[in-house]
Design a protein around this motif. Structure first.
Motif, mmCIF file in Angstrom:
data_model
loop_
_atom_site.group_PDB
_atom_site.id
_atom_site.type_symbol
_atom_site.label_atom_id
_atom_site.label_comp_id
_atom_site.label_asym_id
_atom_site.label_seq_id
_atom_site.Cartn_x
_atom_site.Cartn_y
_atom_site.Cartn_z
ATOM 1 N N UNK A 578 84.692 67.437 37.570
ATOM 2 C CA UNK A 578 85.771 68.442 37.602
ATOM 3 C C UNK A 578 87.096 67.812 37.174
ATOM 4 N N UNK A 579 87.403 66.608 37.707
ATOM 5 C CA UNK A 579 88.654 65.933 37.348
ATOM 6 C C UNK A 579 88.701 65.601 35.857
ATOM 7 N N UNK A 580 87.572 65.207 35.290
ATOM 8 C CA UNK A 580 87.511 64.913 33.848
ATOM 9 C C UNK A 580 87.822 66.169 33.049
ATOM 10 N N UNK A 581 87.301 67.312 33.554
ATOM 11 C CA UNK A 581 87.569 68.595 32.882
ATOM 12 C C UNK A 581 89.065 68.902 32.900
ATOM 13 N N UNK A 582 89.717 68.759 34.098
ATOM 14 C CA UNK A 582 91.132 69.088 34.204
ATOM 15 C C UNK A 582 92.015 68.064 33.501
ATOM 16 N N UNK A 583 91.597 66.822 33.454
ATOM 17 C CA UNK A 583 92.357 65.841 32.686
ATOM 18 C C UNK A 583 92.440 66.268 31.220
ATOM 19 N N UNK A 584 91.302 66.721 30.688
ATOM 20 C CA UNK A 584 91.272 67.215 29.309
ATOM 21 C C UNK A 584 92.135 68.463 29.187
ATOM 22 N N UNK A 585 92.098 69.320 30.270
ATOM 23 C CA UNK A 585 92.872 70.554 30.241
ATOM 24 C C UNK A 585 94.367 70.297 30.247
ATOM 25 N N UNK A 586 94.823 69.285 30.999
ATOM 26 C CA UNK A 586 96.249 68.989 31.097
ATOM 27 C C UNK A 586 96.732 68.076 29.976
ATOM 28 N N UNK A 587 95.823 67.538 29.160
ATOM 29 C CA UNK A 587 96.221 66.668 28.046
ATOM 30 C C UNK A 587 96.870 67.495 26.952
ATOM 31 N N UNK A 588 97.426 66.802 25.957
ATOM 32 C CA UNK A 588 98.160 67.495 24.886
ATOM 33 C C UNK A 588 97.286 68.470 24.102
ATOM 34 N N UNK A 589 95.987 68.264 24.134
ATOM 35 C CA UNK A 589 95.094 69.172 23.399
ATOM 36 C C UNK A 589 94.607 70.325 24.276
#
Length: 735
Positions: A578-589
């Motif tokens: 889940x954290x990996x998903x949100x890290x990607x979500x909050x990243x510049x992309x």
């Protein structure tokens, strides 16, 4: 974006000893109007409105800070303040620099309550409640320092403003927090894996220990059976040995021997108590006799002290009478001596002083006349005429008269000195007589005092004699009593020694024969008792099954913990995913890219509307995002595309200053709309400083039409030193 718009209303600005302004200046902001601030250069127009960002953030649009804004003439007590409301809640900021009372401080009030104090604390609170300082200078305060405008900023500064307008920095924080949580989650997963590995090893060890302990239990019971048989054989042997020793004990008359030894010991103790009583009698007698001696001496000391006190009183009374008598006589003679000095010797000395002065005066007069007649043709110092022979004769006669007068005075002086000598001799004799009388008096007083000192010595001698008699008497009593007690003690010591000698014979029999037998018998009985106890204990001993139970329980607990750790590991993997998903979500992309994609069309639409109204569509400006780079960075940088449809110029560098200014005005209006839309914050004013520089009259009118429309919902303050007749001002403030 927020559901409800936050409304910021600036109400009042005040300055004192700030930049050019020494006196207090207060500016009330108008609602929904265009206000022109008009005046020549150097009058302080920009400085006054620069007090807004300075008061809020501690820095002007030009980058000036505290030391730069203090009035140069006064040089201290700089004070600026700003009143504003946020959704009808009143706030106020007071900023001080080089102030005599508040030093370099900032106060932030909500209503009348001081909520923050200090530069850093207040600035952080303002950027949280309003907007960041750089965003303020690119959306609210259109400064004449053109380098700070959005279109002329470098890529990183444009990116910073754009990110602050859209609130993208929060997503960077979220991404960083996800990163931290991922690291924590990864560490936790590794920890759980280690714990599972430890549990599996412990489980294996527990099973091995249970098997080992079961083998030990079987061995324990085999050893127990053998040990019981061995102890029973030892007990049988000890009982036989004890019977043999008891028979041998009856042959010896043990009780009689022990009885005599006890009786002898009792007699010795009695004798020692009697000796101790005698010693105590000696001690008590000596103590009593010493106390009597001490009492007698104290009595003698008191009598001697009383006699000495009486003698001292008698001595002091008689001495005082004698001293008073002699003192009165000496005082009368001294007073008489002083009267003679004042009556006779003082006036005579005064006469000698007067005669000395006269002699000196006459001598100077004589020398003056002699000097005047030494040279022929001299001028008389009194009549200013040439001194003739007749006058010289007269002067000589005068000199002789002065000499005679001097001699008369010297003679008088000699006679007076003789009288003084006679008086001085008389006084010296009188003084010697007084001194002799005083010495005689002191001798008599000393003789009188010595008589009393002899009496004191007689008392001390008598006291000494009495002390010696008492000591002699006491010592005699002590010796007589000690000699008596000594004889009694000697008889007791001889009796004690006789009993000891008889006792030694029986003690030897006891120690050589009876004691070893009794000791051996006692040891055998004790050994028998211990072996019987050991037998009973051995029979009741059981293997400690709690050790096996402990390992069984440990095995069960470890199994439960292992199951829980495996469940935690499964949850950890899910959380990590889940954290990996949100890290990607909050990243510049992720979400920031979506917000940018949403904001770009909004900005392009708004700037197109403003440019169409200002230039009738001549200038086209569009905002765009760069595509992904090789490192995977994309959609977090802004590019500004400029195009002149008349000249087909496609970069900012190809445009004139006036054209660039029109694009800057449109951009700041667009950024304001963007921050209002995304920050959900509305301000009640714009400040535009020299916005019409390099703009022709036709374009000024076009810009004013747009500003007039904006002034329907907020106030616009325009700082200028020209174009006054072209701006549709509701109010003009002249400097």
């Amino acid at each position: 974006m927020y559901d409800q718009l936050k409304k910021i209303k600036f109400e009042k600005l005040g300055v004192s000893n700030y930049c050019l302004f020494q006196d207090e200046i207060i500016l009330d902001f108008k609602d929904n109007s265009i206000v022109v601030i008009y005046g020549a250069n150097g009058k302080g127009k920009t400085s006054l409105f620069d007090a807004i960002p300075y008061t809020l953030y501690g820095v002007t649009s030009k980058g000036q800070k505290g030391p730069d804004v203090v009035n140069n003439i006064i040089g201290k007590n700089c004070h600026t303040w700003l009143n504003f409301k946020i959704d009808d809640v009143p706030y106020k900021i007071d900023r001080f620099y080089e102030h005599s009372k508040y030093k370099n401080d900032v106060h932030f009030y909500r209503g009348n309550e001081l909520v923050k104090r200090g530069h850093n604390e207040v600035r952080q609170e303002i950027e949280k409640l309003l907007i960041p300082q750089k965003l303020f200078s690119n959306t609210i305060f259109f400064s004449q320092k053109i380098k700070t405008f959005f279109t002329d900023l470098n890529d990183s500064d444009q990116k910073e403003i754009f990110r602050k307008v859209l609130g993208l920095d929060e997503y960077e924080l979220y991404k960083n927090e996800c990163d931290n949580q991922l690291k924590l989650s990864e560490n936790k997963i590794d920890t759980i894996k280690n714990k599972i590995s430890i549990c599996e090893n412990i489980l294996k060890d527990s099973e091995e220990n249970i098997e080992k302990i079961s083998l030990k239990k079987e061995l324990f019971y085999n050893n127990k059976k053998e040990r019981i048989s061995e102890i029973e054989n030892i007990i049988f042997s000890l009982k036989n040995k004890i019977q043999e020793l008891e028979k041998e004990e009856t042959k010896l008359d043990v009780e009689k021997t022990i009885s005599y030894i006890q009786l002898a010991n009792s007699e010795i103790e009695k004798t020692e108590r009697e000796i101790s009583i005698l010693e105590n009698k000696v001690f008590e007698f000596n103590s009593r006799i010493d106390e009597q001696k001490k009492s007698k001496k104290l009595e003698i000391e008191n009598v001697a002290s009383i006699r000495k006190i009486d003698l001292e009183k008698e001595k002091n009374i008689n001495l005082n009478i004698i001293k008073e008598k002699y003192s009165r006589k000496t005082k009368e003679k001294s007073e008489k001596f002083e009267r003679i000095l004042k009556t006779h010797l003082g006036p005579k000395n005064a006469e000698i002083l007067i005669l000395n002065n006269k002699i000196e005066t006459l001598t100077r007069e004589k020398e003056k006349i002699e000097n005047s007649i030494k040279k022929e043709g001299s001028i008389c110092p009194e009549c200013k005429q040439i001194i003739s022979g007749e006058i010289i004769e007269k002067f000589k006669q005068d000199i002789q008269n002065i000499i005679n007068n001097i001699n008369d005075n010297i003679l008088k002086k000699s006679k007076i000195k003789k009288k003084i000598s006679i008086i001085s001799e008389f006084l010296e004799n009188t003084k010697n007589k007084i001194s002799q009388e005083i010495e005689k008096q002191e001798y008599e007083i000393q003789e009188f005092s010595n008589e009393f000192d002899k009496k004191f010595l007689e008392i001390d001698e008598r006291k000494k004699e009495l002390y010696e008699k008492i000591n002699e008497m006491i010592d005699k009593q002590k010796n007589e009593f000690t000699e008596k007690i000594f004889l009694e003690k000697k008889n007791l010591d001889e009796k004690k020694e006789e009993i000891k000698n008889k006792n030694m014979k029986y003690k030897k029999i006891y120690s050589d024969q009876i004691e070893p037998l009794k000791r051996d018998l006692e040891n055998k009985r004790l050994e028998l008792k211990l072996k019987i106890n050991e037998l009973e204990k051995t029979k009741t001993e059981e293997f400690d099954d709690s050790i096996i139970e402990t390992f069984v329980q440990k095995k069960y607990k470890i199994g439960s913990d292992l199951k829980l750790f495996e469940e935690s590991l499964d949850k950890g993997f899910k959380k990590f995913k889940i954290l990996s998903f949100w890290k990607q979500g909050f990243s510049s992309s992720g979400i920031p890219s979506m917000l940018i994609d949403e904001a770009i069309p909004f900005m392009n639409e708004r700037i197109s509307e403003y440019l169409y109204e200002i230039s009738n569509g001549r200038y086209i400006v569009s905002f765009d995002t760069l595509k992904a780079t090789k490192k995977g960075e994309f959609k977090d940088k802004i590019s500004v595309n400029v195009y002149d449809s008349y000249t087909q110029a496609d970069t900012r560098n190809k445009l004139s200053g006036g054209q660039i200014r029109l694009i800057d005005i449109s951009t700041i209006l667009t950024l304001y709309d963007l921050q209002e839309n995304y920050q959900n914050t509305s301000f009640n004013l714009f400040v535009m400083d020299e916005i019409f520089d390099a703009v022709d009259e036709e374009n000024i009118s076009s810009v004013c039409r747009v500003l007039k429309k904006i002034s329907e919902t907020k106030s616009i303050y325009i700082i200028t030193h020209k174009h006054l007749d072209q701006i549709p001002a509701d109010e003009i403030l002249s400097f």
